[in-house]
Design a protein around this motif. Structure first.
Motif, PDB file in Angstrom:
ATOM      1  N   ALA A 184       0.816  -1.224   0.000  1.00 50.23           N
ATOM      2  CA  ALA A 184       0.000   0.000   0.000  1.00 50.23           C
ATOM      3  C   ALA A 184       0.848   1.272   0.000  1.00 50.23           C
ATOM      4  CB  ALA A 184      -0.981   0.011   1.170  1.00 50.23           C
ATOM      5  N   THR A 185       2.073   1.199  -0.527  1.00 51.53           N
ATOM      6  CA  THR A 185       2.921   2.375  -0.669  1.00 51.53           C
ATOM      7  C   THR A 185       2.670   3.004  -2.035  1.00 51.53           C
ATOM      8  OG1 THR A 185       4.669   1.463   0.732  1.00 51.53           O
ATOM      9  CG2 THR A 185       5.289   3.245  -0.772  1.00 51.53           C
ATOM     10  N   ILE A 186       2.314   4.289  -2.064  1.00 52.34           N
ATOM     11  CA  ILE A 186       2.151   4.996  -3.330  1.00 52.34           C
ATOM     12  C   ILE A 186       3.538   5.329  -3.854  1.00 52.34           C
ATOM     13  CG2 ILE A 186       1.312   7.093  -4.443  1.00 52.34           C
ATOM     14  CD1 ILE A 186      -1.020   7.093  -2.531  1.00 52.34           C
ATOM     15  N   LEU A 187       3.845   4.849  -5.059  1.00 49.66           N
ATOM     16  CA  LEU A 187       5.192   4.986  -5.597  1.00 49.66           C
ATOM     17  C   LEU A 187       5.379   6.233  -6.446  1.00 49.66           C
ATOM     18  CD1 LEU A 187       5.851   1.280  -6.659  1.00 49.66           C
ATOM     19  CD2 LEU A 187       6.549   2.436  -4.554  1.00 49.66           C
ATOM     20  N   GLY A 188       4.450   6.506  -7.335  1.00 53.94           N
ATOM     21  CA  GLY A 188       4.601   7.648  -8.226  1.00 53.94           C
ATOM     22  C   GLY A 188       3.850   7.432  -9.518  1.00 53.94           C
ATOM     23  N   GLU A 189       4.313   8.025 -10.586  1.00 49.94           N
ATOM     24  CA  GLU A 189       3.611   8.006 -11.866  1.00 49.94           C
ATOM     25  C   GLU A 189       4.240   7.025 -12.858  1.00 49.94           C
ATOM     26  OE1 GLU A 189       3.769  11.347 -14.929  1.00 49.94           O
ATOM     27  OE2 GLU A 189       1.790  11.677 -14.044  1.00 49.94           O
ATOM     28  N   PHE A 190       3.402   6.252 -13.509  1.00 52.97           N
ATOM     29  CA  PHE A 190       3.841   5.272 -14.506  1.00 52.97           C
ATOM     30  C   PHE A 190       4.599   5.946 -15.642  1.00 52.97           C
ATOM     31  CE2 PHE A 190       3.186   3.320 -18.616  1.00 52.97           C
ATOM     32  CZ  PHE A 190       3.487   1.974 -18.394  1.00 52.97           C
ATOM     33  N   LEU A 191       5.739   5.353 -16.045  1.00 52.12           N
ATOM     34  CA  LEU A 191       6.488   5.816 -17.209  1.00 52.12           C
ATOM     35  C   LEU A 191       6.553   4.767 -18.308  1.00 52.12           C
ATOM     36  CD1 LEU A 191       9.542   7.686 -15.618  1.00 52.12           C
ATOM     37  CD2 LEU A 191       7.499   8.690 -16.642  1.00 52.12           C
ATOM     38  N   ASP A 192       6.874   3.513 -17.913  1.00 55.49           N
ATOM     39  CA  ASP A 192       7.060   2.482 -18.929  1.00 55.49           C
ATOM     40  C   ASP A 192       7.029   1.121 -18.250  1.00 55.49           C
ATOM     41  OD1 ASP A 192       7.442   1.442 -21.433  1.00 55.49           O
ATOM     42  OD2 ASP A 192       9.609   1.701 -21.424  1.00 55.49           O
ATOM     43  N   ALA A 193       6.806   0.066 -19.044  1.00 49.95           N
ATOM     44  CA  ALA A 193       6.817  -1.302 -18.517  1.00 49.95           C
ATOM     45  C   ALA A 193       7.358  -2.244 -19.579  1.00 49.95           C
ATOM     46  CB  ALA A 193       5.412  -1.734 -18.095  1.00 49.95           C
ATOM     47  N   ASN A 194       8.377  -3.019 -19.223  1.00 56.44           N
ATOM     48  CA  ASN A 194       8.964  -3.986 -20.139  1.00 56.44           C
ATOM     49  C   ASN A 194       9.514  -5.176 -19.366  1.00 56.44           C
ATOM     50  OD1 ASN A 194       8.965  -2.854 -22.974  1.00 56.44           O
ATOM     51  ND2 ASN A 194       9.919  -1.142 -21.893  1.00 56.44           N
ATOM     52  N   ASN A 195       9.276  -6.384 -19.915  1.00 54.70           N
ATOM     53  CA  ASN A 195       9.857  -7.605 -19.365  1.00 54.70           C
ATOM     54  C   ASN A 195       9.617  -7.769 -17.864  1.00 54.70           C
ATOM     55  OD1 ASN A 195      11.001  -8.221 -21.931  1.00 54.70           O
ATOM     56  ND2 ASN A 195      12.693  -6.820 -21.503  1.00 54.70           N
ATOM     57  N   GLY A 196       8.405  -7.455 -17.430  1.00 51.45           N
ATOM     58  CA  GLY A 196       8.041  -7.673 -16.039  1.00 51.45           C
ATOM     59  C   GLY A 196       8.517  -6.602 -15.078  1.00 51.45           C
ATOM     60  N   VAL A 197       9.079  -5.507 -15.594  1.00 52.77           N
ATOM     61  CA  VAL A 197       9.565  -4.417 -14.752  1.00 52.77           C
ATOM     62  C   VAL A 197       8.881  -3.119 -15.158  1.00 52.77           C
ATOM     63  CG1 VAL A 197      11.559  -3.014 -14.105  1.00 52.77           C
ATOM     64  CG2 VAL A 197      11.800  -5.488 -14.359  1.00 52.77           C
ATOM     65  N   THR A 198       8.383  -2.367 -14.185  1.00 50.82           N
ATOM     66  CA  THR A 198       7.741  -1.084 -14.445  1.00 50.82           C
ATOM     67  C   THR A 198       8.647   0.055 -13.992  1.00 50.82           C
ATOM     68  OG1 THR A 198       5.471  -1.913 -14.298  1.00 50.82           O
ATOM     69  CG2 THR A 198       5.798   0.415 -13.820  1.00 50.82           C
ATOM     70  N   GLU A 199       8.814   1.028 -14.866  1.00 51.59           N
ATOM     71  CA  GLU A 199       9.578   2.235 -14.542  1.00 51.59           C
ATOM     72  C   GLU A 199       8.589   3.314 -14.111  1.00 51.59           C
ATOM     73  OE1 GLU A 199      12.612   5.426 -16.743  1.00 51.59           O
ATOM     74  OE2 GLU A 199      11.701   3.775 -17.872  1.00 51.59           O
ATOM     75  N   PHE A 200       8.892   4.009 -13.029  1.00 50.83           N
ATOM     76  CA  PHE A 200       7.998   5.052 -12.553  1.00 50.83           C
ATOM     77  C   PHE A 200       8.794   6.271 -12.097  1.00 50.83           C
ATOM     78  CE2 PHE A 200       9.056   2.493  -8.876  1.00 50.83           C
ATOM     79  CZ  PHE A 200       9.206   3.402  -7.835  1.00 50.83           C
ATOM     80  N   GLU A 201       8.077   7.385 -11.964  1.00 46.31           N
ATOM     81  CA  GLU A 201       8.700   8.628 -11.516  1.00 46.31           C
ATOM     82  C   GLU A 201       8.093   9.023 -10.180  1.00 46.31           C
ATOM     83  OE1 GLU A 201       9.952  12.439 -13.947  1.00 46.31           O
ATOM     84  OE2 GLU A 201       7.826  12.574 -13.443  1.00 46.31           O
ATOM     85  N   THR A 202       8.937   9.277  -9.184  1.00 45.00           N
ATOM     86  CA  THR A 202       8.474   9.686  -7.869  1.00 45.00           C
ATOM     87  C   THR A 202       8.082  11.158  -7.889  1.00 45.00           C
ATOM     88  OG1 THR A 202      10.673  10.339  -7.103  1.00 45.00           O
ATOM     89  CG2 THR A 202      10.057   8.025  -6.809  1.00 45.00           C
ATOM     90  N   LEU A 203       7.468  11.619  -6.813  1.00 47.64           N
ATOM     91  CA  LEU A 203       7.041  13.008  -6.752  1.00 47.64           C
ATOM     92  C   LEU A 203       8.223  13.973  -6.786  1.00 47.64           C
ATOM     93  CD1 LEU A 203       4.149  12.800  -4.136  1.00 47.64           C
ATOM     94  CD2 LEU A 203       4.000  12.798  -6.627  1.00 47.64           C
TER      95      LEU A 203
END
Length: 219
Positions: A184-203
């Motif tokens: 339940a930790t809010i991580l940030g905003e979705f950027l990309d997803a490939n090969n089972g890994v999601t890249e995101f941007e924090t606040l």
């Protein structure tokens, strides 16, 4: 979606009856909204007839328009032209238009990284006068500013593409340094997803990574 695009569109879970991260990422990849209206549903499931043709034509036109605006914004950033950026932003009509353009915009790297439309524009056009012009367009489109970050209004009060952990998991940066975070930790905003890994941007605009199966979108 499998009928329209083939089984590779949902390679991990397929048609499991759940509207999860894989489905959301597939919609984003095809430039479709992640909230499924009856119009979008019809567009996905119909394969023949006048209704399908009409819906497909409308969707193609909308997608083409969003792609054109996203391309214009990237061109404005590359050429450092605030006038081009403002001209492109004026073509975005409301929150749904922003969502469509942003989903396409962040697929193309600026330098070596992918950025959201907001981050990409404010990073490039950062003088006081330029920011004022950009911010005026963001307000017109329907984005809201809380003093530290921009967010979308009208989508059940949540940020666009906001990610939250659904289990205790690890997040890491490009150097491999990691941190364990609870459920339940809010991580940030979705950027990309490939090969089972999601890249995101924090606040605070850090780019980090997390296992795609460990996250979901804020409901």
């Amino acid at each position: 979606m499998i009928k329209k695009y083939g089984a590779s569109i949902l390679p991990r879970y397929g048609a499991d009856g759940g509207f999860g991260t894989e489905t959301v990422n597939a919609l984003i990849a095809k430039g479709l909204p992640t909230t499924i209206t009856s119009e979008i549903f019809t567009q996905l499931v119909l394969s023949s007839g006048s209704s399908s043709s009409s819906s497909s034509s409308g969707s193609s036109s909308s997608s083409s328009s969003a792609s054109s605006v996203a391309s214009s914004l990237h061109s404005a950033i590359t050429s450092d032209s605030i006038s081009k950026a403002i001209s492109a932003l004026k073509k975005i009509k409301g929150i749904s238009g922003y969502s469509a353009v942003n989903s396409i915009f962040k697929k193309t790297r600026i330098g070596f990284v992918r950025k959201t439309m907001v981050t990409g524009l404010l990073d490039r056009f950062n003088s006081t006068s330029e920011k004022k012009q950009i911010n005026q367009q963001f307000y017109r489109i329907g984005l809201k500013y809380d003093g530290s970050k921009w967010s979308l209004s009208g989508i059940e009060g949540t940020l666009l593409d906001q990610l939250v952990t659904i289990e205790p998991t690890k997040i890491w940066d490009k150097t491999g340094r990691s941190l364990q975070v609870p459920k339940a930790t809010i991580l940030g905003e979705f950027l990309d997803a490939n090969n089972g890994v999601t890249e995101f941007e924090t606040l605070d605009r850090r780019r980090l990574y997390v296992k795609t199966t460990s996250i979901s979108y804020v409901p």
